[in-house]
Design a protein around this motif. Sequence first.
Motif, PDB file in Angstrom:
ATOM      1  N   GLU A  44       0.841  -1.197   0.000  1.00  0.00           N
ATOM      2  CA  GLU A  44       0.000   0.000   0.000  1.00  0.00           C
ATOM      3  C   GLU A  44       0.881   1.254   0.000  1.00  0.00           C
ATOM      4  O   GLU A  44       1.914   1.305   0.664  1.00  0.00           O
ATOM      5  N   ASP A  50      -5.382   2.602  -0.023  1.00  0.00           N
ATOM      6  CA  ASP A  50      -6.088   1.717  -0.964  1.00  0.00           C
ATOM      7  C   ASP A  50      -5.492   1.730  -2.375  1.00  0.00           C
ATOM      8  O   ASP A  50      -6.072   1.144  -3.285  1.00  0.00           O
ATOM      9  N   TYR A  52      -1.872   0.725  -4.473  1.00  0.00           N
ATOM     10  CA  TYR A  52      -0.772  -0.201  -4.210  1.00  0.00           C
ATOM     11  C   TYR A  52       0.340  -0.125  -5.240  1.00  0.00           C
ATOM     12  O   TYR A  52       0.091   0.173  -6.410  1.00  0.00           O
ATOM     13  N   LYS A 279      -9.687  10.856   0.966  1.00  0.00           N
ATOM     14  CA  LYS A 279      -9.490   9.624   1.743  1.00  0.00           C
ATOM     15  C   LYS A 279      -9.207   9.935   3.209  1.00  0.00           C
ATOM     16  O   LYS A 279      -9.717   9.268   4.108  1.00  0.00           O
ATOM     17  N   ASP A 315     -13.055   2.035  -6.385  1.00  0.00           N
ATOM     18  CA  ASP A 315     -14.108   2.165  -5.369  1.00  0.00           C
ATOM     19  C   ASP A 315     -15.448   2.403  -6.049  1.00  0.00           C
ATOM     20  O   ASP A 315     -16.439   1.738  -5.744  1.00  0.00           O
TER      21      ASP A 315
END
Length: 320
Positions: A44, A50, A52, A279, A315
């Motif tokens: 990550e 979220d 990578y 985020k 997402d």
Amino acid sequence: MLKLRPRRLRLNENLRSMVRETNLSVKDLIYPLFVVAGENVREEIPSMPDCYHLSVDNAVELAKKISTLGIPAVEIFGLPEYKDEIGSSAWDMKSPVQRAISAIKKAVPELVIVGDVCLCQYTSHGHCGKLCGHYVDNDETLKLLQKVAVSQAEAGADIIAPSDMMDGRIGAIRDALDEKNFINVSIMSYAVKYASAYYGPFRDAADSAPQFGDRKQYQMDFANSREALKEVELDLAEGADIIMIKPALAYLDIVSKVREKINRPVAVYNVSGEYAMVKAAAKKGWIDYKRIVVENLTAMKRAGADMIITYHALDFANWI
Ligand code: PBG
Ligand code: ZN
């Protein structure tokens, strides 16, 4: 009595949906991937929760999932195994980017692959071109960018996206691609790329921060908007197929202006800093993540973007 009551068409969700002017779809999105050397790597990125660093094998697995979710395209960024003065790992066919492009193209041929063309991840000094003292030499850099673009096209990229902001790069890259017969490889130009603090998390993710100075001698001054139209005009004349504006949220006035002016597709890059802010606030429970993401991405479309490069793509596709 009032004759005109705009609230009439807001009475319920079905009515609202009938008069909605902008509809966001997974088909509008491009998901950026960061590829690294090695096997089974999935680390990550601290400043981009979220997201990578993926080795090629894991990037292929994720690409399959992305395609299944209906996202039409990925943009590939890479961290090379070596850096030097001129960034020669950027056109090394054995580098993670070139290997990832060919492996993904083989595994998921229908997924559109966008290759980011720049040198900052590959140069020891972190600038986007070849140095002459502390100055990035424009015309010498063009020759290197041509090599990068051709290597990515050879690997299987469908779209080449130069993000360096050198003058004349679109024409130079178009010539180089055509000469190698890649006449159907498109160019998505980062035509209007501002020198922005919103790239902070990306520079951690891509290990591409300049080792001295900044990028203000090649990226645009965020105080300017007429100059944006000039950049767009030049890139279209040189053969750009898609025009990109970057960053997104603080620059939607530019997106709207460009949209009104041109009849080619417009893309917008919802960059790392914009993603990280959302985020971070969501993790703190200060905002409603889903609603904010839909609102932001819809605003980008409403401003005139036909496509959005965004770290939220995965997402968003998972919710739909
Ligand atoms: C490389 C490049 C950058 C980004 C995309 N390509 C960083 C920079 O110009 O410093 C930024 C992407 C992001 O912040 O999400 N030139
Ligand atoms: Zn760069």
